[in-house]
Design a protein around this motif. Structure first.
Motif, PDB file in Angstrom:
ATOM      1  N   ARG A 112     -21.943  -7.935  -4.623  1.00 44.47           N
ATOM      2  CA  ARG A 112     -22.016  -9.185  -5.382  1.00 44.47           C
ATOM      3  C   ARG A 112     -22.644  -8.967  -6.736  1.00 44.47           C
ATOM      4  O   ARG A 112     -22.184  -9.470  -7.764  1.00 44.47           O
ATOM      5  CB  ARG A 112     -22.786 -10.223  -4.583  1.00 44.47           C
ATOM      6  CG  ARG A 112     -22.785 -11.565  -5.300  1.00 44.47           C
ATOM      7  CD  ARG A 112     -23.357 -12.651  -4.473  1.00 44.47           C
ATOM      8  NE  ARG A 112     -23.387 -13.883  -5.269  1.00 44.47           N
ATOM      9  CZ  ARG A 112     -24.094 -14.953  -4.947  1.00 44.47           C
ATOM     10  NH1 ARG A 112     -24.842 -14.949  -3.851  1.00 44.47           N
ATOM     11  NH2 ARG A 112     -24.065 -16.029  -5.719  1.00 44.47           N
ATOM     12  N   ALA A 113     -23.719  -8.224  -6.705  1.00 45.16           N
ATOM     13  CA  ALA A 113     -24.414  -7.947  -7.951  1.00 45.16           C
ATOM     14  C   ALA A 113     -23.491  -7.217  -8.922  1.00 45.16           C
ATOM     15  O   ALA A 113     -23.497  -7.465 -10.139  1.00 45.16           O
ATOM     16  CB  ALA A 113     -25.680  -7.146  -7.678  1.00 45.16           C
ATOM     17  N   PHE A 114     -22.703  -6.324  -8.384  1.00 42.54           N
ATOM     18  CA  PHE A 114     -21.777  -5.568  -9.233  1.00 42.54           C
ATOM     19  C   PHE A 114     -20.740  -6.492  -9.851  1.00 42.54           C
ATOM     20  O   PHE A 114     -20.452  -6.434 -11.054  1.00 42.54           O
ATOM     21  CB  PHE A 114     -21.122  -4.477  -8.380  1.00 42.54           C
ATOM     22  CG  PHE A 114     -20.211  -3.593  -9.181  1.00 42.54           C
ATOM     23  CD1 PHE A 114     -18.829  -3.851  -9.236  1.00 42.54           C
ATOM     24  CD2 PHE A 114     -20.713  -2.514  -9.902  1.00 42.54           C
ATOM     25  CE1 PHE A 114     -18.007  -3.017  -9.987  1.00 42.54           C
ATOM     26  CE2 PHE A 114     -19.876  -1.693 -10.648  1.00 42.54           C
ATOM     27  CZ  PHE A 114     -18.522  -1.947 -10.684  1.00 42.54           C
ATOM     28  N   ASP A 115     -20.200  -7.354  -8.997  1.00 40.32           N
ATOM     29  CA  ASP A 115     -19.174  -8.281  -9.500  1.00 40.32           C
ATOM     30  C   ASP A 115     -19.743  -9.166 -10.583  1.00 40.32           C
ATOM     31  O   ASP A 115     -19.076  -9.459 -11.592  1.00 40.32           O
ATOM     32  CB  ASP A 115     -18.615  -9.124  -8.355  1.00 40.32           C
ATOM     33  CG  ASP A 115     -17.746  -8.322  -7.397  1.00 40.32           C
ATOM     34  OD1 ASP A 115     -17.531  -8.799  -6.257  1.00 40.32           O
ATOM     35  OD2 ASP A 115     -17.300  -7.228  -7.789  1.00 40.32           O
ATOM     36  N   GLU A 116     -21.000  -9.592 -10.362  1.00 35.66           N
ATOM     37  CA  GLU A 116     -21.618 -10.454 -11.373  1.00 35.66           C
ATOM     38  C   GLU A 116     -21.904  -9.691 -12.651  1.00 35.66           C
ATOM     39  O   GLU A 116     -21.788 -10.207 -13.753  1.00 35.66           O
ATOM     40  CB  GLU A 116     -22.891 -11.087 -10.804  1.00 35.66           C
ATOM     41  CG  GLU A 116     -22.587 -12.159  -9.743  1.00 35.66           C
ATOM     42  CD  GLU A 116     -23.819 -12.591  -8.967  1.00 35.66           C
ATOM     43  OE1 GLU A 116     -24.843 -11.887  -9.020  1.00 35.66           O
ATOM     44  OE2 GLU A 116     -23.735 -13.651  -8.311  1.00 35.66           O
ATOM     45  N   ALA A 117     -22.239  -8.418 -12.500  1.00 32.80           N
ATOM     46  CA  ALA A 117     -22.462  -7.596 -13.695  1.00 32.80           C
ATOM     47  C   ALA A 117     -21.166  -7.444 -14.494  1.00 32.80           C
ATOM     48  O   ALA A 117     -21.188  -7.411 -15.730  1.00 32.80           O
ATOM     49  CB  ALA A 117     -22.997  -6.227 -13.273  1.00 32.80           C
ATOM     50  N   ILE A 118     -20.013  -7.369 -13.780  1.00 34.00           N
ATOM     51  CA  ILE A 118     -18.717  -7.298 -14.490  1.00 34.00           C
ATOM     52  C   ILE A 118     -18.526  -8.560 -15.306  1.00 34.00           C
ATOM     53  O   ILE A 118     -18.113  -8.513 -16.474  1.00 34.00           O
ATOM     54  CB  ILE A 118     -17.561  -7.133 -13.482  1.00 34.00           C
ATOM     55  CG1 ILE A 118     -17.668  -5.808 -12.735  1.00 34.00           C
ATOM     56  CG2 ILE A 118     -16.210  -7.207 -14.225  1.00 34.00           C
ATOM     57  CD1 ILE A 118     -16.627  -5.659 -11.619  1.00 34.00           C
ATOM     58  N   GLU A 119     -18.841  -9.718 -14.663  1.00 33.04           N
ATOM     59  CA  GLU A 119     -18.660 -10.990 -15.368  1.00 33.04           C
ATOM     60  C   GLU A 119     -19.478 -11.016 -16.647  1.00 33.04           C
ATOM     61  O   GLU A 119     -19.032 -11.514 -17.672  1.00 33.04           O
ATOM     62  CB  GLU A 119     -19.072 -12.164 -14.468  1.00 33.04           C
ATOM     63  CG  GLU A 119     -18.198 -12.367 -13.239  1.00 33.04           C
ATOM     64  CD  GLU A 119     -16.804 -12.851 -13.570  1.00 33.04           C
ATOM     65  OE1 GLU A 119     -16.604 -13.448 -14.665  1.00 33.04           O
ATOM     66  OE2 GLU A 119     -15.888 -12.630 -12.769  1.00 33.04           O
ATOM     67  N   PHE A 120     -20.725 -10.506 -16.534  1.00 27.00           N
ATOM     68  CA  PHE A 120     -21.601 -10.528 -17.704  1.00 27.00           C
ATOM     69  C   PHE A 120     -21.347  -9.394 -18.666  1.00 27.00           C
ATOM     70  O   PHE A 120     -21.831  -9.395 -19.781  1.00 27.00           O
ATOM     71  CB  PHE A 120     -23.074 -10.500 -17.263  1.00 27.00           C
ATOM     72  CG  PHE A 120     -23.556 -11.851 -16.775  1.00 27.00           C
ATOM     73  CD1 PHE A 120     -23.749 -12.069 -15.405  1.00 27.00           C
ATOM     74  CD2 PHE A 120     -23.820 -12.881 -17.666  1.00 27.00           C
ATOM     75  CE1 PHE A 120     -24.197 -13.314 -14.956  1.00 27.00           C
ATOM     76  CE2 PHE A 120     -24.263 -14.113 -17.212  1.00 27.00           C
ATOM     77  CZ  PHE A 120     -24.463 -14.339 -15.848  1.00 27.00           C
ATOM     78  N   GLY A 121     -20.574  -8.391 -18.209  1.00 28.87           N
ATOM     79  CA  GLY A 121     -20.312  -7.249 -19.073  1.00 28.87           C
ATOM     80  C   GLY A 121     -21.496  -6.307 -19.178  1.00 28.87           C
ATOM     81  O   GLY A 121     -21.648  -5.593 -20.171  1.00 28.87           O
ATOM     82  N   TRP A 122     -22.372  -6.243 -18.155  1.00 33.39           N
ATOM     83  CA  TRP A 122     -23.541  -5.370 -18.196  1.00 33.39           C
ATOM     84  C   TRP A 122     -23.127  -3.965 -17.770  1.00 33.39           C
ATOM     85  O   TRP A 122     -23.176  -3.568 -16.597  1.00 33.39           O
ATOM     86  CB  TRP A 122     -24.626  -5.898 -17.254  1.00 33.39           C
ATOM     87  CG  TRP A 122     -25.151  -7.268 -17.655  1.00 33.39           C
ATOM     88  CD1 TRP A 122     -25.179  -7.801 -18.894  1.00 33.39           C
ATOM     89  CD2 TRP A 122     -25.731  -8.232 -16.790  1.00 33.39           C
ATOM     90  NE1 TRP A 122     -25.736  -9.031 -18.865  1.00 33.39           N
ATOM     91  CE2 TRP A 122     -26.100  -9.351 -17.573  1.00 33.39           C
ATOM     92  CE3 TRP A 122     -26.008  -8.256 -15.406  1.00 33.39           C
ATOM     93  CZ2 TRP A 122     -26.709 -10.481 -17.040  1.00 33.39           C
ATOM     94  CZ3 TRP A 122     -26.614  -9.406 -14.901  1.00 33.39           C
ATOM     95  CH2 TRP A 122     -26.958 -10.497 -15.692  1.00 33.39           C
ATOM     96  N   THR A 123     -22.660  -3.209 -18.741  1.00 36.81           N
ATOM     97  CA  THR A 123     -22.144  -1.875 -18.405  1.00 36.81           C
ATOM     98  C   THR A 123     -23.224  -1.002 -17.790  1.00 36.81           C
ATOM     99  O   THR A 123     -22.941  -0.159 -16.917  1.00 36.81           O
ATOM    100  CB  THR A 123     -21.579  -1.191 -19.659  1.00 36.81           C
ATOM    101  OG1 THR A 123     -22.578  -1.210 -20.694  1.00 36.81           O
ATOM    102  CG2 THR A 123     -20.349  -1.924 -20.147  1.00 36.81           C
ATOM    103  N   GLU A 124     -24.508  -1.170 -18.218  1.00 36.63           N
ATOM    104  CA  GLU A 124     -25.562  -0.302 -17.665  1.00 36.63           C
ATOM    105  C   GLU A 124     -25.758  -0.607 -16.170  1.00 36.63           C
ATOM    106  O   GLU A 124     -26.032   0.293 -15.369  1.00 36.63           O
ATOM    107  CB  GLU A 124     -26.855  -0.460 -18.448  1.00 36.63           C
ATOM    108  CG  GLU A 124     -27.592  -1.773 -18.287  1.00 36.63           C
ATOM    109  CD  GLU A 124     -26.988  -2.929 -19.068  1.00 36.63           C
ATOM    110  OE1 GLU A 124     -25.897  -2.766 -19.679  1.00 36.63           O
ATOM    111  OE2 GLU A 124     -27.601  -4.017 -19.083  1.00 36.63           O
TER     112      GLU A 124
END
Lengths: 132, 880
Positions: free
Chosen positions: B137-149
């Protein structure tokens, strides 16, 4: 009986009002030919002669001869308006293009291409992404 | 939903408590959470004077641990129930780990907050790593936010990361990102990867990298890769087949429809398009329909863009007809199409541009324009129409040039004519009856009655029957059979079906009535007809009828003709005719008001001089006031206008006298001589003078003044005879007029009006007719006697009055006696001169040799009076 001033030179010669001098001369010749053996031909011939002289000499412009009754008033009313052999209707043009095979093939190809694109679009609309 | 394959390795696996059967990674889905961890809540600040934001790091039971500030020692514990509403800055729907990451990156509002970033990061990492589900989930949300790190540092497998990134790209429609992510997938597993491309199918067909990736999948035997490649790259039938298979798994009903489409295309007979925005498919469907025999007129706008050869097929098969609607095809040049379907709608230029010379030839034939026909490229059509014009001109039909069907028809006409002339037939063959353009060849037979429709024909071919009847009516007029013409005309009126023929029947029947002298009936019929077309001829005919039956009413009709016609020549002719008719009407009618307007209009237009003169004379006589208001004419019209304005002024202006009128006549005569229009006016003037002068002497002083002016300035205007009559008459009138006021004609006037013309007469007398000469002499004698008598009386009375006054004065004015006597002698001398003047008159009177009783009676008193006066004068002189 018509008075002298009421006589119609065109009517006397049996030609439409405004007919040409040539027509008048032809009508005179035709009518005079038939008079020789008829009684009262002298009087009739005099009237024909008067009529011909009127048309040849006295009537410069029939349109302004306002003392002469127009027979007919509407010449077109005596001419049927329908189309026929002597008055043919507008003619549809004959074909000038060659055989349509190549054009039809191109059209079919374009139509097929559109069909394939349409199917792709429909799949794209109806598809569902798998669960992530 | 049962997860059937492992996201971590892409292998098919049923999963279980120990995770994927291949890689062992738990197959839990991305989890959701109702925890408050990661949310921020307002907390009271130091001394409870301010508020701060505290972020929840963990929840143990009913207590929440909040991190507020790095300066605070540790964290604070508060009951979960007391937290209240979380701050909006951190979305509730995110996972706890992502909330903390948002907290680290998002600015706050007015509430003071300063968290320790590392504390939050560590806690976020802990939360994200709590389970596979949390991690995902965290990964998917990071994709949404564009947090490449975050993406890069996620503990998920690289292939799962690629999968999840690809899935996201497919969701948002980014084919480039999708392709890049798909390329990071391992060559096996992740069997659903094909489905990620489907939403972007329409753009994937042109994406080389995506297609290359698909090809690799096919090479590795990935499921559905082959089918997808067929759909995007295959030949149309393969693509359609593959697509239909795919669609069948999505919407079975639509796949059935597409299966039909495939069959239609295989049969090269596509029908209605079931996909939008498919103009060529739509057009092909119309063509298919037309080929099958359906009418496609209403679909012209859908096929008008097609090559002309295909449209020609449809026209030739009758699927496309002249009824086709061209309304909505306005952007294309459809001249060719119109030439094929509706040639009447293209003009000559367009027909020429389209190469439609046959139609041009027909049009030029209809216009009888031989020159235009001859200008066309030679062709069978041109030759045919040229030959047809020849037929109209009376030339025998030329079978080499005419269309065969026309040759056949004309041969039939010829044989039908022969049959009628030889009394072998009184009707016509059906082919001729069916073609009205051929009836004209039989007009003369219809006029003579040789061709007469029977009852059957009136039912089967009513148009021909009516035409025959009208021709026969005309023929009866040519034969001057008025009675039969009236009978036939009455029968036709009200039964003819075409208005044009009905109006002509009215006209012809009216003429027959005129022949019988029934002008009222003729007028009645013509009045019904004049409101139709061809008004001009009918108005003229009505004017002729009215001229015979009611000339006074004809004026209004001529006014209509004058007002309605645009022909100047006709206007002039109509005015001439109107004047003639009005002039012949009795007794002496007033000039019609209706003609005043047209007359004045004509007078300001371009007319022949004789017409201008005639119309001006009319206006000057009957509407002088209006005539004077017209602009003064110039050029050739000027002298006419000058003369007739003078006449009009004489009528209208009391200050314009006889002498003024005469002066204008003299002036114009001196300008132009005596053209016919001048002579017409002069003649009219002379007639009025002649009427006026033979009245009791003294009553025509005005006319006398007129005559005096002419005799003084232009005596040759009068003829000799007129001079001999008018001059002495004028003298007598003037003498009588002057005598009323105690004056006498001056010797110069006597000389001009009497002596000069008398001397002229005496010199010419022997050349004149005896009777005429005697009458002239008598006129001179009468008038001179009168004038001389008035002269003698006036002068004698005047002298006597003066002399008597002197005599009276002599009785008392002794002082001036000598002067008075001298004056008396002067009076007597003056009297002697006057007596000599009378002598001169007597001399002429005697020389006129009017040896009639009347003449002697006239002269005797004069000579006696003269003698007496002379004796008296002598006596008085001797007494002085």
């Amino acid at each position: 009986m018509m008075h002298d001033e009421q006589r119609n030179p065109y009517g006397t010669l049996g030609i439409p009002f405004g007919a040409s001098k040539e027509s008048a001369a032809r009508a005179f010749a035709r009518l005079a030919r038939g008079l020789r053996r008829k009684h009262n031909s002298t009087e009739r011939l005099a009237r024909l002669t008067w009529a011909l002289n009127q048309i040849e000499e006295a009537v410069d412009d029939p349109r302004t001869a306002l003392h002469i009754y127009r027979i007919p008033a509407d010449p077109g009313s005596l001419v049927p308006e329908q189309d026929g052999l002597l008055r043919p209707p507008p003619m549809r043009m004959k074909r000038t293009t060659p055989e349509s095979g190549p054009d039809r093939a191109a059209l079919l190809a374009a139509a097929r291409s559109e069909a394939v694109q349409g199917l792709r679009s429909e799949i794209a609309v109806h598809c569902q992404l798998p669960d992530r | 939903m049962t997860v059937t394959w492992c996201r971590a390795c892409g292998a098919d696996s049923a999963g279980g408590p120990s995770g994927c059967e291949v890689c062992g990674v738990p197959m839990a889905k991305s989890t959701s959470s109702e925890s408050v961890v990661g949310l921020a809540f307002p907390t009271p600040g130091k001394f409870r004077l301010t508020q701060r934001a505290g972020v929840v790091l963990r929840v143990d039971g009913a207590m929440a641990t909040l991190h507020v500030s790095p300066k605070d020692k540790g964290t604070i514990e508060v009951p979960v129930d007391s937290l209240g509403e979380s701050l909006d800055a951190i979305p509730v729907e995110l996972s706890p780990a992502t909330r903390l990451r948002v907290a680290i990156r998002q600015p706050y509002g007015p509430i003071k907050s300063s968290w320790d970033i590392s504390t939050l990061e560590i806690r976020a990492d802990e939360l994200a790593a709590e389970s596979e589900g949390a991690m995902r989930r965290a990964f998917d949300e990071a994709i949404e936010f564009g947090w490449t790190e975050v993406i890069d540092s996620s503990p998920l497998t690289e292939s799962e990361k690629a999968w999840r990134l690809a899935h996201h790209a497919a969701e948002v429609g980014d084919l480039d990102q999708l392709t890049a992510a798909l390329k990071r997938l391992p060559p096996t597993g992740y069997h659903s990867r094909v489905d990620l491309i489907l939403p972007l199918l329409t753009t994937a067909v042109d994406h080389a990298e995506c297609l290359a990736e698909l090809a690799r999948w096919r090479d590795h035997g990935l499921p559905n890769a082959d089918a997808l490649l067929d759909l995007v790259q295959g030949e149309w039938a393969v693509a359609l087949g593959s697509g239909i298979d795919m669609l069948s798994r999505l919407t079975p009903s639509r796949s059935e429809a597409w299966s039909s489409v495939l069959a239609e295309f295989k049969a090269a007979a596509p029908r209605a398009a079931i996909a939008p925005d498919s103009p060529d498919w739509d057009a092909a469907a119309v063509v298919t329909s037309g080929d099958a025999g359906a009418n496609v007129d209403e679909a012209l706008n859908r096929i008008a863009h097609l090559p002309a050869s295909i449209l020609d097929d449809l026209i030739d098969s009758g699927a496309l007809t002249p009824e086709a609607s061209f309304d909505s095809i306005d952007t294309l040049d459809h001249t060719y199409l119109l030439a094929r379907l509706r040639p009447q709608e293209i003009d000559d230029t367009a027909a020429k541009a389209a190469g439609h010379y046959a139609e041009l030839a027909r049009r030029y034939y209809r216009r009888a324009d031989r020159d235009a026909l001859g200008s066309l490229p030679p062709s069978l059509d041109v030759r045919h129409f040229q030959a047809l014009l020849d037929v109209h001109d009376g030339t025998p039909p030329d079978a080499d040039r005419l269309y065969p069907d026309v040759v056949k028809a004309l041969m039939l006409v010829d044989s039908a004519q022969n049959a009628i002339e030889n009394a072998r037939a009184d009707s016509l063959p059906d082919p001729i009856l069916r073609d009205p353009t051929l009836w004209g060849f039989f007009a003369q037979y219809a006029q003579t009655g040789q061709l007469a429709p029977d009852a059957d024909l009136r039912v089967t071919t009513p148009g021909f029957a009516e035409w025959c009847d009208l021709q026969r009516l005309l023929g009866l007029l040519w034969e001057e059979d008025w009675n039969d013409a009236v009978i036939l005309g009455k029968a036709l009126l009200g039964s003819l079906t075409q208005e044009r023929q009905e109006l002509e029947a009215l006209n012809l029947t009216a003429f027959a009535h005129l022949g019988l002298g029934d002008t009222d009936d003729a007028i009645r019929l013509l009045e019904k007809a004049v409101d139709g077309p061809h008004r001009e001829n009918l108005l003229i005919n009505l004017s002729i009828a009215l001229s015979q039956g009611n000339p006074a009413a004809a004026a209004g009709l001529f006014a209509r003709i004058l007002n309605e016609t645009s022909s100047h020549e006709l206007k002039v002719a109509a005015m001439r005719r109107a004047v003639g008719v009005w002039d012949s009407a009795a007794p002496d009618p007033a000039f019609p008001d209706e003609l005043v307007g047209p007359l004045t209009t004509l007078l300001t237009s371009d007319l022949l001089l004789e017409d201008y003169a005639q119309f001006s004379a009319l206006a000057a006589t009957f509407i002088p006031g209006i005539y004077l208001q017209l602009p003064t004419a110039t050029g050739a019209y000027a002298p006419v206008n000058q003369l007739l304005r003078a006449r009009a002024r004489f009528t209208e202006d009391p200050g314009f006298l006889f002498g003024d009128l005469a002066s204008e006549f003299v002036a114009v005569h001196q300008q132009v001589g005596r053209p016919s229009w001048f002579n017409a006016e002069w003649k009219q003037l002379v007639e009025s003078v002649r009427t006026s002068v033979f009245s009791p002497f003294g009553e025509a002083a005005g006319t006398a003044e007129l005559i005096q002016t002419f005799m003084s300035r232009s005596p040759d205007l009068f003829s000799q005879e007129e001079r001999f009559i008018f001059a002495p008459q004028a003298g007598a009138h003037l003498a009588a007029h002057y005598a009323e006021s105690g004056t006498a004609l001056k010797p110069e006037l006597i000389q001009m009006l009497f002596y000069r013309p008398i001397e002229e007469f005496l010199a010419e007398r022997s050349l004149l007719d005896r009777t005429q000469a005697d009458a002239i002499a008598d006129n001179f004698h009468l008038t001179l006697c009168l004038a001389a008598g008035y002269y003698l009386d006036t002068m004698r009375s005047g002298a006597a009055e003066v002399y008597n006054e002197l005599v009276s004065r002599l009785n008392w004015d002794y002082q001036n006696r000598l002067a008075i006597v001298s004056q008396m002698r002067s009076v007597l001398d003056e009297s002697a001169r006057h007596q000599e003047e009378v002598d001169r008159a007597v001399d002429r009177l005697q020389r006129l040799a009017v040896d009639s009783t009347e003449g002697r009676k006239r002269l005797a008193p004069l000579t006696d009076a003269l003698s007496e006066w002379r004796s008296e004068t002598i006596t008085l002189r001797s007494n002085l």
